[in-house]
Design an enzyme around this catalytic site. Structure first.
Site, short mmCIF file in Angstrom:
data_model
loop_
_atom_site.label_atom_id
_atom_site.label_comp_id
_atom_site.label_asym_id
_atom_site.label_seq_id
_atom_site.Cartn_x
_atom_site.Cartn_y
_atom_site.Cartn_z
N THR A 1 -12.56 7.48 -58.77
CA THR A 1 -14.25 8.10 -58.18
C THR A 1 -13.44 8.79 -56.37
O THR A 1 -12.32 7.52 -56.51
CB THR A 1 -14.86 6.69 -57.79
OG1 THR A 1 -15.07 6.69 -59.10
CG2 THR A 1 -15.97 6.54 -56.74
N CYS B 1 10.26 5.73 -46.59
CA CYS B 1 10.57 6.03 -47.97
C CYS B 1 11.49 6.39 -48.51
O CYS B 1 11.79 5.89 -49.53
CB CYS B 1 8.91 7.71 -48.87
SG CYS B 1 7.68 7.19 -47.89
#
Length: 381
Positions: A235, A323
């Site tokens: 969604t 990261c």
């Protein structure tokens, strides 16, 4: 707290938070639902898609909302490669791409793809001639970042785009660090796909944008997916998109003015460093460098130590890309620009943002002096 790690993430702006709250109250319908609440969300989503396209001079149909820069990079490459297997098995990238690119391409190499890693000069720029020479009749795509996240080097993406276009090679560009700070025109630069991350420009975490030129053939990585025209499942988070678009609008509106302000702060920082007796080097391209990101090496002093000492003084900096934190190996970028492993370990990154002031820089320089004083004292014992 003095925050100087904006390249890792930014705080959400008050305007973005307010936009999220309003959308959560009034646009909570699933954009795929056929009732009025769903239709309202769907209409708003299309408006945001259209607006995002105008910011990069792209097409509305090519805009997809994702969970962030990493997913945008992965899905762009994966979806394009799935649909273009017939063209070959060769990919071009650089030695200093984001981990999300390198990790995915490493997986592809295990399955039979051939990857060429373009080397960079001492400032972090690729050779356009090397790029030309690396293209073969089996080359499908080239993934080349716009701005490096550790030293801020700007690649000549316009020249790169022209070369790739002339050779019928698809051009993916990681624009996570540049979008909202530098103008991006996908048509002018011949960019076929790009990635954007919301939390790099005062928007929400967990939301990004992937753009793929509608003229480029791609195949969904998820069978049966209907959301985002089949690009990704789940969604669509309308409130987060509202917050993102608000943050983007403010960033684009103040882009030129903020660039000049940050550039002045960068010059001020470098002037203050010249007053120190210890060798502290700025790792930068002399002409093509985003002023917001400053890579620094303090000779013989480990970057992790410098970062921790700054943290003790309530100053937030980093030792490189967030990261890549936790890995034992030194900065990929530092090694790529010719540093030894020992030199690379002395690297720290500062990144400035809209809350950075000259007073903050004074405190950072003072902290660096403190680190140097401690190091020299230990060394002289």
């Amino acid at each position: 707290m003095i925050y100087a790690d904006y390249a890792a993430t930014t705080p959400m702006s008050d305007e973005a938070i307010a936009a999220y709250t309003e959308a959560a109250k009034h646009l909570f319908g699933n954009s795929q639902s056929l009732h009025d609440a769903g239709t309202s969300s769907s209409s708003f989503l299309q408006m945001c898609r259209n607006k995002m396209a105008t910011y990069i001079n792209g097409e509305e149909k090519g805009v997809f909302f994702t969970s962030g820069g990493t997913e945008s990079n992965y899905l762009a490459l994966h979806s394009i490669l799935l649909a273009n297997k017939h063209r070959g098995n060769h990919i071009i990238t650089t030695a200093i791409e984001h981990a999300s690119i390198h990790n995915y391409l490493y997986e592809l190499e295990q399955t039979g793809y051939e990857v060429t890693y373009l080397q960079v000069d001492e400032y972090g720029r690729i050779s356009l001639e090397h790029l030309r020479q690396s293209i073969t009749d089996r080359t499908i795509i080239a993934s080349i970042q716009h701005v490096n996240s550790e030293i801020g080097t700007i690649q000549d993406i316009e020249a790169i785009g022209i070369i790739l276009k002339e050779n019928n090679v698809i051009f993916h560009c990681d624009c996570v660090q540049s979008f909202g700070k530098l103008p991006i025109d996908v048509k002018k630069y011949h960019i076929d796909s790009l990635s954007i991350s919301g939390h790099k420009l005062y928007g929400p975490k967990g939301l990004g944008v992937c753009y793929i030129n509608p003229k480029i053939t791609w195949k969904s990585a998820f069978t049966g997916t209907t959301h985002e025209n089949g690009f990704r499942p789940g969604t669509v988070p309308i409130p987060s998109i509202a917050a993102l678009m608000t943050a983007v609008a403010h960033s684009i509106q103040s882009q030129e003015e903020e660039y000049i302000r940050i550039q002045q702060l960068r010059h001020y920082f470098m002037e203050q460093l010249r007053g120190l007796s210890y060798p502290i080097q700025i790792e930068e391209h002399p002409a093509y460098c985003l002023p917001h990101i400053i890579g620094v090496t303090l000779s013989h002093i480990e970057g992790q130590y410098t970062m921790l000492e700054c943290n003790r003084r309530n100053i937030m900096i980093s030792t490189g890309s967030a990261c890549a934190i936790g890995k034992q190996s030194p900065s990929v970028t530092m090694i790529a620009i010719g540093k030894t492993k020992e030199e690379a370990k002395t690297f720290v990154r500062l990144s400035f943002g809209k809350h950075t002031t000259e007073h903050d820089i004074d405190q950072i320089v003072e902290a660096f002096q403190h680190v140097v004083t401690i190091y020299q004292g230990v060394r002289n014992e």
